[in-house]
Design an enzyme around this catalytic site. Sequence first.
Site, mmCIF file in Angstrom:
data_model
loop_
_atom_site.group_PDB
_atom_site.id
_atom_site.type_symbol
_atom_site.label_atom_id
_atom_site.label_comp_id
_atom_site.label_asym_id
_atom_site.label_seq_id
_atom_site.Cartn_x
_atom_site.Cartn_y
_atom_site.Cartn_z
ATOM 1 N N THR A 26 20.953 21.686 -17.140
ATOM 2 C CA THR A 26 21.039 23.026 -16.552
ATOM 3 C C THR A 26 19.663 23.685 -16.641
ATOM 4 O O THR A 26 18.954 23.535 -17.632
ATOM 5 C CB THR A 26 22.092 23.893 -17.261
ATOM 6 O OG1 THR A 26 21.648 24.239 -18.567
ATOM 7 C CG2 THR A 26 23.432 23.156 -17.362
ATOM 8 N N ALA A 45 17.680 6.622 -15.364
ATOM 9 C CA ALA A 45 18.992 7.247 -15.273
ATOM 10 C C ALA A 45 19.052 8.125 -14.025
ATOM 11 O O ALA A 45 18.023 8.447 -13.418
ATOM 12 C CB ALA A 45 19.258 8.098 -16.508
ATOM 13 N N TYR A 181 18.506 38.349 -26.341
ATOM 14 C CA TYR A 181 18.169 36.936 -26.156
ATOM 15 C C TYR A 181 18.332 36.164 -27.466
ATOM 16 O O TYR A 181 18.939 35.090 -27.488
ATOM 17 C CB TYR A 181 16.730 36.815 -25.657
ATOM 18 C CG TYR A 181 16.232 35.388 -25.571
ATOM 19 C CD1 TYR A 181 16.598 34.573 -24.498
ATOM 20 C CD2 TYR A 181 15.412 34.857 -26.564
ATOM 21 C CE1 TYR A 181 16.151 33.257 -24.418
ATOM 22 C CE2 TYR A 181 14.963 33.550 -26.488
ATOM 23 C CZ TYR A 181 15.335 32.763 -25.417
ATOM 24 O OH TYR A 181 14.907 31.456 -25.351
ATOM 25 N N SER A 184 21.903 35.636 -28.215
ATOM 26 C CA SER A 184 22.539 34.679 -27.297
ATOM 27 C C SER A 184 22.185 33.248 -27.680
ATOM 28 O O SER A 184 23.021 32.337 -27.571
ATOM 29 C CB SER A 184 22.119 34.960 -25.851
ATOM 30 O OG SER A 184 20.788 34.521 -25.588
ATOM 31 N N LYS A 185 20.957 33.030 -28.143
ATOM 32 C CA LYS A 185 20.560 31.674 -28.540
ATOM 33 C C LYS A 185 21.259 31.264 -29.839
ATOM 34 O O LYS A 185 21.650 30.100 -29.994
ATOM 35 C CB LYS A 185 19.043 31.589 -28.705
ATOM 36 C CG LYS A 185 18.252 31.874 -27.438
ATOM 37 C CD LYS A 185 18.704 31.025 -26.253
ATOM 38 C CE LYS A 185 18.253 29.587 -26.342
ATOM 39 N NZ LYS A 185 18.579 28.819 -25.120
ATOM 40 N N GLY A 214 10.942 24.645 -30.606
ATOM 41 C CA GLY A 214 9.839 25.186 -31.385
ATOM 42 C C GLY A 214 9.120 26.268 -30.614
ATOM 43 O O GLY A 214 9.721 27.027 -29.863
#
Length: 316
Positions: A26, A45, A181, A184-185, A214
């Site tokens: 995504t 792939a 943010y 949400s992470k 990182g």
Amino acid sequence: MPSLVRTRPWDVHRLPPAEGRNFLVTGGNAGIGYFVAEQLASTRATVVLGSRDATKAAAAMASIRSRVPGARVRHLRLDLADLSSLKSSVEALELERLDAVVHNAGVLLDEPQRRETKDGNELTFGTNHLGHFALTHWLAPLLSAAHGGRVVITGSFVGKSARLDLDDLQTTRDYRPKRAYERSKQAQMLFGFELDRRLRAVGSTTLSVVTHPGGALDSLTPSRPSVHVRTTGERLRGLPAGILVQGKEAGAWPAVRAVLDPSVVGGQLWGPRVFGLRGAPGLESVRGHLADTVLGARLWAASRDLTGVEPTFGPG
């Protein structure tokens, strides 16, 4: 949570072949997601780029093909901010199985005004966490069909220390975009660990693995014309920061390893080896809020209520 284990040497520049396998990334049209897609495409792939913007996805696919001759890449229209669209997006994959999904897409807003998704959820939380939570529900049959399928959650270094407020998941009080943010992470990372606990409880072979890139800066990221261009000035200005952090190409390494490395175990956290900020991917301890099983279960229940669905996997 599983303990840290010794793994075989891993070379980020010599990835194992994965011909015949299907991967969905995504947000694969830009940033770290682009480099995840590019690196996975080099394994032969089939890589699907989930993106709302067909034009940006086309540019990303052209860039990948220019660097990986014969790359098997295609675009899937995917809007994580519109929960009602996700079922039809998964149907449009037209795959019998999905070997891995990398939940990478996300938004970090600059403007101070709070915004909402089509479903009425705060935009950052709704896109970064709730969209991926619901997408996993719809992908579950395809992931189950691939023995040892993987859900790879791309978290964040800041997500490790954020403080999620279960009483205000939608950030209706004192909205600040950066804090929204970070929360949400952390929600994404908590989801990844809770998902793994539930997968193990039912005896599923699907793995849920959490990663973070990182410190990944544009100024340290190599150019990919039509996707990202780094000027000479940006490169020079970014050199001092390279002592502590890295570019987005290297930031993709933990997620790529989580997809491909056969020694990876569900419930693990992978990030850059040097202080969690730069370097080759390595295992990290899961501690603090991320190890809080009660918090993970409560977030799961809230996410189920907000989306109307929940990822369900059977044994095998």
